[in-house]
Design an enzyme around this catalytic site. Structure first.
Site, PDB file in Angstrom:
ATOM      1  N   GLY A 169      64.070 -79.804 -45.734  1.00  0.00           N
ATOM      2  CA  GLY A 169      63.784 -78.911 -44.621  1.00  0.00           C
ATOM      3  C   GLY A 169      63.329 -79.624 -43.363  1.00  0.00           C
ATOM      4  O   GLY A 169      63.268 -79.023 -42.299  1.00  0.00           O
ATOM      5  N   ARG A 196      72.786 -84.874 -53.152  1.00  0.00           N
ATOM      6  CA  ARG A 196      73.399 -85.042 -51.844  1.00  0.00           C
ATOM      7  C   ARG A 196      72.892 -83.922 -50.943  1.00  0.00           C
ATOM      8  O   ARG A 196      72.187 -83.025 -51.391  1.00  0.00           O
ATOM      9  CB  ARG A 196      74.923 -85.019 -51.971  1.00  0.00           C
ATOM     10  CG  ARG A 196      75.469 -86.169 -52.835  1.00  0.00           C
ATOM     11  CD  ARG A 196      76.948 -86.327 -52.667  1.00  0.00           C
ATOM     12  NE  ARG A 196      77.502 -87.353 -53.532  1.00  0.00           N
ATOM     13  CZ  ARG A 196      77.514 -88.653 -53.256  1.00  0.00           C
ATOM     14  NH1 ARG A 196      76.973 -89.082 -52.127  1.00  0.00           N
ATOM     15  NH2 ARG A 196      78.044 -89.521 -54.092  1.00  0.00           N
ATOM     16  N   ILE A 198      72.144 -80.697 -48.916  1.00  0.00           N
ATOM     17  CA  ILE A 198      72.409 -79.264 -49.063  1.00  0.00           C
ATOM     18  C   ILE A 198      72.266 -78.616 -47.684  1.00  0.00           C
ATOM     19  O   ILE A 198      73.235 -78.143 -47.102  1.00  0.00           O
ATOM     20  CB  ILE A 198      71.429 -78.607 -50.061  1.00  0.00           C
ATOM     21  CG1 ILE A 198      71.506 -79.305 -51.422  1.00  0.00           C
ATOM     22  CG2 ILE A 198      71.769 -77.129 -50.212  1.00  0.00           C
ATOM     23  CD1 ILE A 198      70.488 -78.789 -52.424  1.00  0.00           C
ATOM     24  N   THR A 199      71.056 -78.601 -47.160  1.00  0.00           N
ATOM     25  CA  THR A 199      70.817 -78.027 -45.836  1.00  0.00           C
ATOM     26  C   THR A 199      70.652 -79.107 -44.771  1.00  0.00           C
ATOM     27  O   THR A 199      70.630 -78.794 -43.580  1.00  0.00           O
ATOM     28  CB  THR A 199      69.552 -77.152 -45.853  1.00  0.00           C
ATOM     29  OG1 THR A 199      68.435 -77.960 -46.241  1.00  0.00           O
ATOM     30  CG2 THR A 199      69.694 -76.013 -46.837  1.00  0.00           C
ATOM     31  N   GLY A 200      70.523 -80.367 -45.179  1.00  0.00           N
ATOM     32  CA  GLY A 200      70.257 -81.442 -44.238  1.00  0.00           C
ATOM     33  C   GLY A 200      71.500 -82.230 -43.872  1.00  0.00           C
ATOM     34  O   GLY A 200      72.631 -81.872 -44.196  1.00  0.00           O
ATOM     35  N   ASP A 257      69.008 -72.407 -49.995  1.00  0.00           N
ATOM     36  CA  ASP A 257      68.340 -73.087 -51.105  1.00  0.00           C
ATOM     37  C   ASP A 257      67.321 -72.104 -51.667  1.00  0.00           C
ATOM     38  O   ASP A 257      66.130 -72.154 -51.348  1.00  0.00           O
ATOM     39  CB  ASP A 257      67.662 -74.365 -50.617  1.00  0.00           C
ATOM     40  CG  ASP A 257      67.351 -75.328 -51.759  1.00  0.00           C
ATOM     41  OD1 ASP A 257      67.738 -75.030 -52.905  1.00  0.00           O
ATOM     42  OD2 ASP A 257      66.717 -76.373 -51.498  1.00  0.00           O
ATOM     43  N   SER A 265      65.884 -76.546 -59.965  1.00  0.00           N
ATOM     44  CA  SER A 265      66.675 -77.742 -59.686  1.00  0.00           C
ATOM     45  C   SER A 265      65.813 -78.992 -59.690  1.00  0.00           C
ATOM     46  O   SER A 265      66.135 -80.002 -60.330  1.00  0.00           O
ATOM     47  CB  SER A 265      67.373 -77.588 -58.330  1.00  0.00           C
ATOM     48  OG  SER A 265      67.925 -78.812 -57.898  1.00  0.00           O
ATOM     49  N   LYS A 289      61.483 -75.154 -44.577  1.00  0.00           N
ATOM     50  CA  LYS A 289      61.616 -74.140 -45.617  1.00  0.00           C
ATOM     51  C   LYS A 289      60.278 -73.453 -45.886  1.00  0.00           C
ATOM     52  O   LYS A 289      60.249 -72.345 -46.422  1.00  0.00           O
ATOM     53  CB  LYS A 289      62.131 -74.784 -46.909  1.00  0.00           C
ATOM     54  CG  LYS A 289      63.520 -75.377 -46.802  1.00  0.00           C
ATOM     55  CD  LYS A 289      63.930 -76.047 -48.103  1.00  0.00           C
ATOM     56  CE  LYS A 289      65.292 -76.711 -47.985  1.00  0.00           C
ATOM     57  NZ  LYS A 289      65.695 -77.405 -49.229  1.00  0.00           N
TER      58      LYS A 289
END
EC number: 2.4.2.57
Length: 516
Positions: A169, A196, A198-200, A257, A265, A289
């Site tokens: 985040g 790997r 996801i949001t970044g 996420d 996870s 986040k």
């Protein structure tokens, strides 16, 4: 119905039927069929595509993954019949309706996810259902255990085994490249399996891949950890909690996420590698986040609770998330910055202090340092060069070049410098916009893509001084990033927001107006 196979080199798990045969079997696109190899008796389930022209009646096109599973040769005869829908679809529908899932229902879904028995749309429905109807802690525990039990696990002969994770985040959070070698240099084992992005703009696995291969089996991860004390690898290649990377494939384009999925996870991967001591980094800030300290405390309690359920000791660090960590975002530029710190650079403070704080927590949890002394020990290990030496060992054991230096890491060929349009203070750095800018430039797929921030929030700049450099491996990607920058305005220098509404913009060194 008996059909003759025609092998088709397509990576989807499925088969292609002529529309006439599909009607005869009573299936249509998206349905399932059972394909039986008449020579071996092997039977697999496969998704159906139909065509009126590519293949004729009496022939079945068998895609590569299905061919591998059923072990059938081109031109062989197979028996094909309609297959039932898996029971897990009914459980996914229950979650979509806002109902709780029990242990058996959760296990059924995860088993089908790992076996690739759910279509992309069905898997997406499950992910979205847990996003819109959050999991409670019992459901999170069921999901965590199911993710572990459906994959490989590491079992080390001695303990403690330590690990760390950041929930993400905040851009530029490259601290694993410092924490892992510091902790391993202290004599602890830290098998760091990473995701790997996801949001970044770059996950830890994306960063480490700049330096060395990251795809290894669980057995190889254990052997390498035993040999040098630590690794930084991609969890998706290990078959450790394999459902997680199926989830990430769905989450990535939506930049979501879900909280319960995130808890499961993180902890599934820690549990599966045998970690019994885990430090969790929870960045807190309006654009992260976790928007508030109160919310960070709630999430920390959930991690600790889940850890207790799994027999793991968890400590959480709430860290400052209002600004990026260090000054770089993107694979190569972040790796360059981290290596420079390992080599002795004393800047940027945000990267060094955060890394030493997290490493210090781990050292204290493991008894390597007395309470309150972990930071100082981590600092000594970094300053002595032991962390750099350990990082070289990790790079070498993973198949990279241990002689690599920060100077060897060259970012993208195409660059664009954004200068301050006026003298004043940087009053805004928008994390989400900076991430979008780096992704638009091609990160993480293009390793050279990213951004470097020359002036962080609160910095005084003179008109014409550089505030951002954007890097790209491809010219069209750089142009796309500049367009994204004009739209998002990731950096604001004092006065411009009010002086130029709505025509805020960046300027180049040549005076041409662009984006802020």
């Amino acid at each position: 119905m008996k059909l003759t196979t025609r092998l088709i080199d397509i990576g989807n798990r499925g088969v292609l039927l002529n529309a006439v045969d599909a009607r005869e079997i009573s299936v249509r696109d998206g349905d399932r069929v059972e394909v039986k190899n008449l020579a071996t008796g092997e039977t697999v389930s496969a998704f159906v595509d139909t065509t009126a022209t590519i293949i004729g009646p009496g022939t079945i096109g068998v895609y590569r993954p299905t061919q591998v599973r059923v072990d059938v040769l081109d031109g062989a005869e197979v028996e094909v019949r309609a297959a039932d829908r898996p029971a897990s679809l009914a459980y996914i529908k229950r979650k979509m309706d806002g109902q709780r899932l029990n242990k058996e229902e959760t296990y059924a879904i995860i088993k089908d996810v790992v076996a690739d028995d759910l279509s992309p749309s069905e898997l997406t429905a499950y992910i979205v259902s847990t996003y819109t109807n959050p999991l409670d802690m019992d459901e999170v525990e069921y999901l965590t255990r199911a993710m572990v039990d459906t994959g490989d696990q590491l079992r080390f002969p001695s303990y403690p085994i330590v690990d760390k994770h950041s929930i993400g985040g905040v851009p530029g959070n490259k601290i694993s490249l410092l924490v892992v070698p510091i902790v391993a240099a202290a004599g602890l084992k830290i098998p760091k399996t990473s995701s790997r992005a996801i949001t970044g703009a770059a996950g830890t696995a994306d960063l480490m891949e700049v330096l060395a291969p990251v795809e290894f089996t669980a057995t190889e991860v254990q052997q390498m950890t035993e040999k040098v004390g630590g690794v930084i690898v991609w969890g998706g290649a290990t078959n450790i909690a394999p459902a997680d990377d199926r989830f990430i494939t769905v989450e990535y384009p939506f930049k979501i996420d879900a909280r319960g999925q995130m808890l499961a996870s993180v902890m599934a991967k820690k549990y599966a590698v045998g970690a019994n001591l885990v430090a969790i980094d929870i960045p807190v800030g309006v654009q992260t986040k976790v928007p508030s300290v109160e919310e960070g405390h709630r999430l920390a309690r959930e991690f600790i609770d889940l850890g207790e359920r799994l027999g793991m000791r968890v400590e959480c660090a709430l860290t400052y998330g209002e600004s990026l960590v260090g000054r770089t975002i993107g694979p190569k530029v972040e790796v360059q910055e981290a290596l420079a710190v390992l080599e002795g650079a004393t800047e940027p403070n945000s990267l060094i202090q955060k890394s030493l704080s997290i490493a210090g927590i781990i050292l204290e949890m493991a008894g390597k340092a007395a309470p309150g002394q972990g930071y100082a020990l981590a600092q000594d290990i970094l300053a002595s060069g032991k962390a750099l030496a350990k990082m070289k060992e990790i790079i070498e054991v993973q198949g990279g070049n241990p002689a690599v230096t920060a100077a060897d890491i060259v970012p993208g060929t195409y660059q664009y410098v954004v200068n301050a349009p006026t003298t004043g203070y940087v009053i805004e750095l928008n994390n989400k916009a900076l991430i979008s800018l780096a992704r638009a430039a091609g990160a993480p797929q293009d390793q050279g893509a990213g951004v470097c921030i020359h002036a962080k929030k609160g910095t005084r700049v003179q008109a014409g001084e550089p505030i951002i450099t954007v890097y790209a491996d491809r010219k069209w990607r750089l142009q796309k990033a500049l367009e994204e920058g004009r739209r998002l305005m990731p950096v604001v220098v004092e006065g411009m927001l009010l002086d130029r509404v709505p025509g805020r913009h960046w300027t180049t060194r040549g005076g041409q107006q662009y984006g802020q």
